[in-house]
Enzyme design. Structure first.
Site, PDB file in Angstrom:
ATOM      1  N   CYS A 149     -67.476 -30.936  43.116  1.00 59.67           N
ATOM      2  CA  CYS A 149     -66.964 -29.634  43.546  1.00 59.67           C
ATOM      3  C   CYS A 149     -67.530 -28.537  42.640  1.00 59.67           C
ATOM      4  CB  CYS A 149     -65.440 -29.629  43.640  1.00 59.67           C
ATOM      5  SG  CYS A 149     -64.570 -30.183  42.156  1.00 59.67           S
ATOM      6  N   ARG A 150     -66.688 -27.596  42.225  1.00 63.31           N
ATOM      7  CA  ARG A 150     -67.208 -26.394  41.550  1.00 63.31           C
ATOM      8  C   ARG A 150     -67.628 -26.624  40.110  1.00 63.31           C
ATOM      9  NH1 ARG A 150     -62.227 -23.204  44.238  1.00 63.31           N
ATOM     10  NH2 ARG A 150     -63.263 -22.613  46.205  1.00 63.31           N
TER      11      ARG A 150
END
Length: 220
Positions: A177-178
């Protein structure tokens, strides 16, 4: 000896940049912008704040030179002023997590129990090159479009349950993810493991991938 007034102005100007970082909401906006350019409206939705509040925080970041803008018709799009701003945010985050017990406790509470397997960037690249795993980007689709790990499949976390059939049964999944403080990959691995799938997560995420100058693809 240097001029005392000039020296004071120098440190005051540095402090103004530091002051712009002194807000959890503004740090979250930098975290979101590290994934790619976004409009004010999109940032407000992602951060869960009103447009007026979001605009005010963005103006503070802009005045400090941390973000830049682009106009598209009536919409204003924001982006980080440079890769060094992303690096500054990542360093601030890591320093806080290392040296502040309060920040470390908040991080651990947010991410949950350390019960998911993690692989580093080098190991992920090795496994991808040999076809041992499939990388799954569980960020929102607009972030995937702005830039993703080459060959990664986009399945936002909220769609993962309904799209499990798209993932081969005989290949391990590595979710990302981020960044290191993003919970989406943790939740994705827990969900996949609960359904009998072999899964791990990237130990950090797209922020660190970009800062390491690794290849990035953008969707057309």
């Amino acid at each position: 000896m240097g001029d005392a007034v000039a020296k004071a102005e120098l440190f005051d100007s540095l402090a103004r940049v530091g002051k712009a970082l002194g807000s959890g909401t503004r740090l979250e906006l930098l975290d979101l912008l590290a994934q790619g350019e976004r409009s004010v409206e999109a940032l407000a939705r992602a951060a869960g704040v009103g447009i007026t509040t979001c605009s005010a925080h963005l103006q503070t970041l802009r005045q400090a030179g941390l973000v830049a803008t682009r106009r598209d018709g009536t919409k204003i799009h924001y982006r980080l002023a440079g890769t060094d701003v992303a690096a500054l945010y990542a360093l601030l985050r890591d320093v806080a997590g290392t040296h502040s017990a309060q920040a470390a406790a908040a991080r651990d509470s947010y991410l949950g129990a350390d019960d998911t397997e993690a692989v580093d960037r080098d190991e992920l690249q090795r496994r991808l090159a040999t076809g041992q795993v499939i990388a799954v980007d569980v960020r929102p689709a607009e972030e995937y479009t702005a830039g993703h790990i080459p060959g990664a499949l986009s399945i936002p976390l909220e769609q993962l349950t309904d799209r499990l059939a798209e993932l081969p049964d005989d290949v391990e999944v590595v979710a990302y993810c981020r960044g290191a403080y993003c919970v989406l990959a943790h939740d994705a691995v827990r969900l996949l493991a609960a359904r009998g799938r072999r899964a791990a997560r990237l130990v950090d995420g797209m922020l660190e991938w970009r800062l390491a100058n690794l290849p990035v693809d953008a969707a057309t």
